[in-house]
Every structure is written in structure tokens, then in C-alpha cells.
Design a protein around this motif. Structure first.
Motif, short mmCIF file in Angstrom:
data_model
loop_
_atom_site.label_atom_id
_atom_site.label_comp_id
_atom_site.label_asym_id
_atom_site.label_seq_id
_atom_site.Cartn_x
_atom_site.Cartn_y
_atom_site.Cartn_z
N MET A 113 -2.16 0.44 -9.14
CA MET A 113 -0.36 0.00 -8.34
C MET A 113 -0.76 -1.00 -7.38
N ARG A 114 -0.01 -2.20 -7.66
CA ARG A 114 0.20 -2.69 -6.33
C ARG A 114 1.43 -2.89 -5.65
N LEU A 115 0.46 -2.24 -4.22
CA LEU A 115 1.96 -2.39 -3.11
C LEU A 115 1.96 -3.90 -2.49
N PHE A 116 3.46 -3.92 -1.20
CA PHE A 116 2.97 -4.73 -1.11
C PHE A 116 4.44 -4.61 0.03
N HIS A 117 3.88 -5.78 0.73
CA HIS A 117 5.05 -5.65 2.37
C HIS A 117 4.92 -7.43 2.93
N PHE A 118 6.36 -7.52 3.02
CA PHE A 118 7.04 -8.83 2.98
C PHE A 118 7.87 -8.72 4.39
N SER A 119 6.69 -10.94 4.42
CA SER A 119 7.00 -10.71 5.79
C SER A 119 7.61 -12.52 6.46
N GLU A 120 8.32 -12.79 7.68
CA GLU A 120 8.08 -13.99 7.51
C GLU A 120 7.39 -14.57 8.85
N GLU A 121 6.50 -13.98 8.95
CA GLU A 121 5.54 -13.96 10.09
C GLU A 121 4.26 -14.17 8.52
N VAL A 171 13.35 -20.68 3.60
CA VAL A 171 12.83 -20.10 4.16
C VAL A 171 11.01 -19.44 3.68
N SER A 172 10.13 -19.72 3.40
CA SER A 172 8.96 -18.74 3.58
C SER A 172 9.20 -18.04 3.84
N ILE A 173 8.05 -17.12 2.80
CA ILE A 173 8.25 -15.43 2.76
C ILE A 173 6.81 -15.54 2.32
N TYR A 174 6.15 -14.11 3.70
CA TYR A 174 4.48 -14.01 3.01
C TYR A 174 4.57 -12.92 2.57
N ARG A 175 4.00 -12.87 1.00
CA ARG A 175 4.08 -11.37 0.25
C ARG A 175 2.57 -10.92 0.92
N TYR A 176 1.74 -10.14 1.40
CA TYR A 176 1.24 -9.08 1.57
C TYR A 176 0.16 -8.24 0.85
N GLU A 177 -0.24 -8.30 0.06
CA GLU A 177 -0.48 -7.17 -0.84
C GLU A 177 -1.74 -5.73 -0.16
N LEU A 178 -1.32 -5.47 -0.63
CA LEU A 178 -1.75 -3.45 1.09
C LEU A 178 -2.49 -2.85 0.05
N PRO A 179 -3.86 -2.04 0.66
CA PRO A 179 -4.59 -1.75 -0.65
C PRO A 179 -3.81 -0.33 -0.76
N ALA A 180 -3.75 0.67 -1.80
CA ALA A 180 -2.66 1.18 -2.32
C ALA A 180 -3.31 3.09 -2.00
N GLU A 181 -4.38 3.02 -1.18
CA GLU A 181 -5.23 4.55 -1.36
C GLU A 181 -4.53 5.28 0.06
N SER A 182 -4.20 4.63 1.16
CA SER A 182 -3.59 5.94 1.40
C SER A 182 -2.26 5.49 1.69
N PHE A 183 -1.42 5.24 0.62
CA PHE A 183 0.45 5.34 0.32
C PHE A 183 0.81 6.59 -0.07
N GLN A 184 1.82 7.61 0.27
CA GLN A 184 2.18 7.99 -0.58
C GLN A 184 3.67 7.69 -0.84
N LEU A 185 4.18 8.30 -2.26
CA LEU A 185 5.67 7.51 -2.34
C LEU A 185 6.56 8.17 -1.58
N PHE A 186 7.55 7.39 -0.78
CA PHE A 186 8.40 7.79 -0.36
C PHE A 186 9.63 7.88 -0.62
N ASP A 187 10.05 6.81 -1.98
CA ASP A 187 11.22 6.76 -2.53
C ASP A 187 11.28 5.71 -3.74
N GLU A 188 11.24 6.83 -5.13
CA GLU A 188 11.09 5.75 -6.33
C GLU A 188 11.78 5.00 -6.55
N THR A 189 13.31 5.54 -6.92
CA THR A 189 14.33 4.44 -6.76
C THR A 189 14.08 2.90 -6.45
N ALA A 190 13.81 3.05 -5.16
CA ALA A 190 13.66 1.75 -4.67
C ALA A 190 12.43 1.53 -4.73
#
Length: 171
Positions: free
Chosen positions: A1-9, A89-108
């Protein structure tokens, strides 16, 4: 599973858990989104938008109302006043390591972590409208999102997201 965080930074070196303004009842967390739903963040951070997907249980009338003649299964509607900002806009997609993450909202596709996170990589995304269209997502513009929001909340649509609505134009 790949997880991301998006920012304008463009130079975030680590993500520190924090309390989200609209979820003050939760502990500090780092938010991430899965690859399937990442397109919902191909916008400037404060851009109000409504995302909806054709899903089971949709009545024929609602299918006609919300999807009309489109063959797309996903529609994103944005206020017209945001068009120029989205195009530039330029948007920056940060890929994050998935190990410590837990599902919060499956639909979203939302995940959370209580740990400080160091991104694995960052990628610059430019011209997000082209990226959306390449995924066969229809993007619509309207002068005011309020009528669409009210219609969705009274409909048979079950797979939708209303993002940054506090930034929408007054009704």
C-alpha cells in the motif's frame, strides 16, 4: 500500500502529529491518503470542492441528476473563482512509509499515524487538471457549490466528499 500527503510546501522534512482544526476531539496525528483516493488532493489546499462517485444504490433519477450524459464514474466540482489558482499551482506529493499508519476512513482513503513521519520521497505535480482528466475524472466548475452540496445531502449518493467547504462562496 502506498500512502501520500499533499502540500503546497516543497521542503517538508518530517511530518509531526498535530490536532486538525476540524477534528479537535482527536489526538495529534499525521494524515495520509491512499493511492486510490489521492486525486482528491490535486488542488490547492484551501480549494473548496465536491467529489462524488457513481456507486451502488444510486437511483436512476440521481444518476441522471449528478452524472447526466457523462461516462465518467467520478466527478469533481469546484467553484469557478479557483480556476486560475488550480491551473498555476504546483502541488507536492510526499510518499510516506505505511508501517505506522492505521485506516481511519475507508471510503475516503484516509489513514492516520501518531508518530512523527519522515517522507520517503517528494514529487512535484503540475497542471492538476490534466492529471485528473488523464484518470477519466470529470472536472466541473460552478459559481457556487451550495446548491450541489444540498442536492447531494438529500440524494441517494453514498460515495462523496465535501472538501474545504468553509472556503466556499457565500450562498
Amino acid at each position: 500500500m502506498r500512502l501520500f500527503h499533499f502540500s503546497e510546501e516543497c521542503s517538508i522534512e518530517r511530518f509531526v502529529p498535530r490536532v486538525k482544526a476540524n477534528r479537535t476531539n482527536m489526538p495529534p496525528v499525521v494524515w495520509a491518503i491512499d493511492e486510490e483516493h489521492e486525486f482528491t488532493f490535486f488542488f490547492p489546499r484551501k480549494c473548496p470542492r465536491i467529489v462524488y462517485t457513481r456507486s451502488e444504490g444510486l437511483t436512476e433519477a440521481d444518476n441522471h441528476l449528478f452524472f447526466g450524459l457523462t461516462s465518467c464514474n467520478i466527478v469533481i466540482t469546484v467553484e469557478t473563482g479557483w480556476y486560475d489558482r488550480i491551473k498555476k499551482v504546483s502541488i507536492y506529493r510526499y510518499e510516506l512509509p505505511a508501517e505506522s499508519f492505521q485506516l481511519f476512513d475507508e471510503t475516503a482513503g484516509y489513514y492516520i499515524s501518531t508518530e512523527t513521519i519522515t517522507p520517503l520521497s517528494v514529487q512535484t505535480l503540475t497542471n492538476p487538471l490534466d492529471l485528473l482528466m488523464a484518470r477519466d475524472i470529470e472536472v466541473r466548475f460552478t459559481s457556487n457549490l451550495h446548491p450541489l452540496r444540498e442536492a447531494i445531502l438529500q440524494s441517494s449518493l453514498t460515495d462523496f466528499g465535501i472538501h474545504q467547504f468553509n472556503q466556499a462562496s457565500a450562498q
